[in-house]
Design an enzyme around this catalytic site. Structure first.
Site, PDB file in Angstrom:
ATOM      1  N   HIS A   1      42.427  37.179  37.281  1.00  0.00           N
ATOM      2  CA  HIS A   1      43.790  37.692  37.306  1.00  0.00           C
ATOM      3  C   HIS A   1      44.298  37.746  38.740  1.00  0.00           C
ATOM      4  CE1 HIS A   1      41.319  41.154  38.323  1.00  0.00           C
ATOM      5  NE2 HIS A   1      42.402  41.721  38.857  1.00  0.00           N
TER       6      HIS A   1
ATOM      7  N   ASP B   1      46.541  40.551  40.960  1.00  0.00           N
ATOM      8  CA  ASP B   1      46.890  41.961  40.816  1.00  0.00           C
ATOM      9  C   ASP B   1      48.378  42.171  40.526  1.00  0.00           C
ATOM     10  OD1 ASP B   1      44.309  42.833  41.210  1.00  0.00           O
ATOM     11  OD2 ASP B   1      44.565  43.117  43.374  1.00  0.00           O
TER      12      ASP B   1
ATOM     13  N   HIS C   1      41.268  36.497  41.199  1.00  0.00           N
ATOM     14  CA  HIS C   1      39.928  37.019  41.460  1.00  0.00           C
ATOM     15  C   HIS C   1      39.362  37.613  40.179  1.00  0.00           C
ATOM     16  CE1 HIS C   1      42.719  40.339  42.236  1.00  0.00           C
ATOM     17  NE2 HIS C   1      41.752  41.163  41.864  1.00  0.00           N
TER      18      HIS C   1
ATOM     19  N   ARG D   1      41.087  50.425  46.657  1.00  0.00           N
ATOM     20  CA  ARG D   1      42.042  49.310  46.764  1.00  0.00           C
ATOM     21  C   ARG D   1      43.446  49.825  47.049  1.00  0.00           C
ATOM     22  NH1 ARG D   1      43.651  46.026  41.559  1.00  0.00           N
ATOM     23  NH2 ARG D   1      45.545  47.309  41.690  1.00  0.00           N
TER      24      ARG D   1
END
Length: 303
Positions: A126, A128, A278, A294
């Site tokens: 995907h 983000d 990723h 994150r």
């Protein structure tokens, strides 16, 4: 399938020339087509404007930056991230468990009977927040506590994947659009959890994004697909849409376009969500703890 079986060496000529980067950064290529390790840079000391400018330029050029074993605080992580742009707050507020709501925690650890972060998040390919009308420009993931084995993260260059497509396939998909659905993804990835609240659903309606997007800085084209999060290609019959998405995803994550990062405590990885995908990988979550922080930088509407 012949339409996407170009030899990977055909796009090697597009590899960025590290000599063109500002001298302030010591860069080591990760892959022939994308990615660089930034060496000899200690982010525990606030970077000056020239260094941040060079990091942003390197990210635009290489799509993925690795800075190993950075001993930075949560405050420094957020402050550095803000220098890339405005930060986004994740819709799953129950995993914003630090003193900084800009930090989304990924973890299998529980404290006082409650998880401190989202576990098994991102175990599919995907980009983000592609399900937002204005998705993320980039993400900065800091490893706080990592298992000694497993839990690697895979990254794919969507620039390289698109450039390696047969011209007929490039032409076929050039103006296609696809529906990105967080509700659909959540239902698949977390079927064992309570469903999204009405407020969370309202914040994440389905959005339509281009299948091929243009990088707003470099002008390079890239695929913009993904597993689970992309529900369908607009205007195609269901079977054709499903088959084409599967074909494009399988092509994008082939070994010629992917890099595997093996984490160590302190590693900071910065990636450009406009031109990469990723995927997290499993680990023995009964034996090992994992804590990752994150931050997510706001981007523009894909075009």
């Amino acid at each position: 399938m012949n339409a996407i079986n170009k030899n990977a060496t055909e796009f090697s000529s597009a590899t960025p020339d590290l000599k063109t980067m500002p001298a302030v950064l010591d860069l080591q290529p990760l892959m022939p087509s994308f990615g660089a390790e930034v060496r000899n840079l200690d982010l525990s000391q606030e970077p000056d404007e020239a260094t941040v400018t060079a990091l942003i330029a390197a990210l635009n050029q290489h799509s993925l930056l690795i800075l190993k074993r950075q001993n930075i605080t949560q405050e420094q992580h957020v402050a550095l991230s803000r220098r890339f742009g405005d930060l986004m707050i994740h819709v799953l507020k129950q995993f914003l468990t630090t003193s900084y709501p800009e930090i989304y925690v990924l973890s299998n650890v529980a404290e006082n009977g409650k998880p401190i972060g989202n576990h098994k998040e991102g175990w599919n390919w995907h980009s983000d927040l592609s399900y937002m009308a204005e998705p993320s420009m980039g993400s900065l993931l800091h490893a706080i506590e990592t298992p000694p084995e497993g839990a690697d993260t895979l990254f794919a260059s969507m620039h390289s994947a698109y450039e390696a497509l047969d011209p007929a396939m490039q032409q076929r998909i050039r103006n296609m659009k696809a529906v990105h659905s967080y509700t659909g993804y959540y239902g698949k990835a977390f079927a064992d959890r309570a469903p999204l609240s009405d407020e969370q659903k309202a914040r994440t309606p389905d959005v339509v994004q281009p299948v091929v997007r243009t990088h707003p800085v470099t002008g390079r084209l890239s695929l913009y697909v993904g597993q689970d999060i992309v529900k369908e290609i607009v205007g195609l019959p269901e079977a054709e849409s499903t088959a084409l998405l599967a074909e494009l995803n399988a092509h994008a994550i082939s070994g010629a376009f992917t890099y595997r990062h093996q984490w160590s405590d302190g590693d900071l990885v910065i990636w450009d969500n406009r031109c990469t995908m990723h995927c997290a990988t499993p680990y023995d979550d009964n034996k090992y703890r994992r804590v990752m922080h994150r931050t997510t930088v706001h981007g523009d509407r894909p075009f």
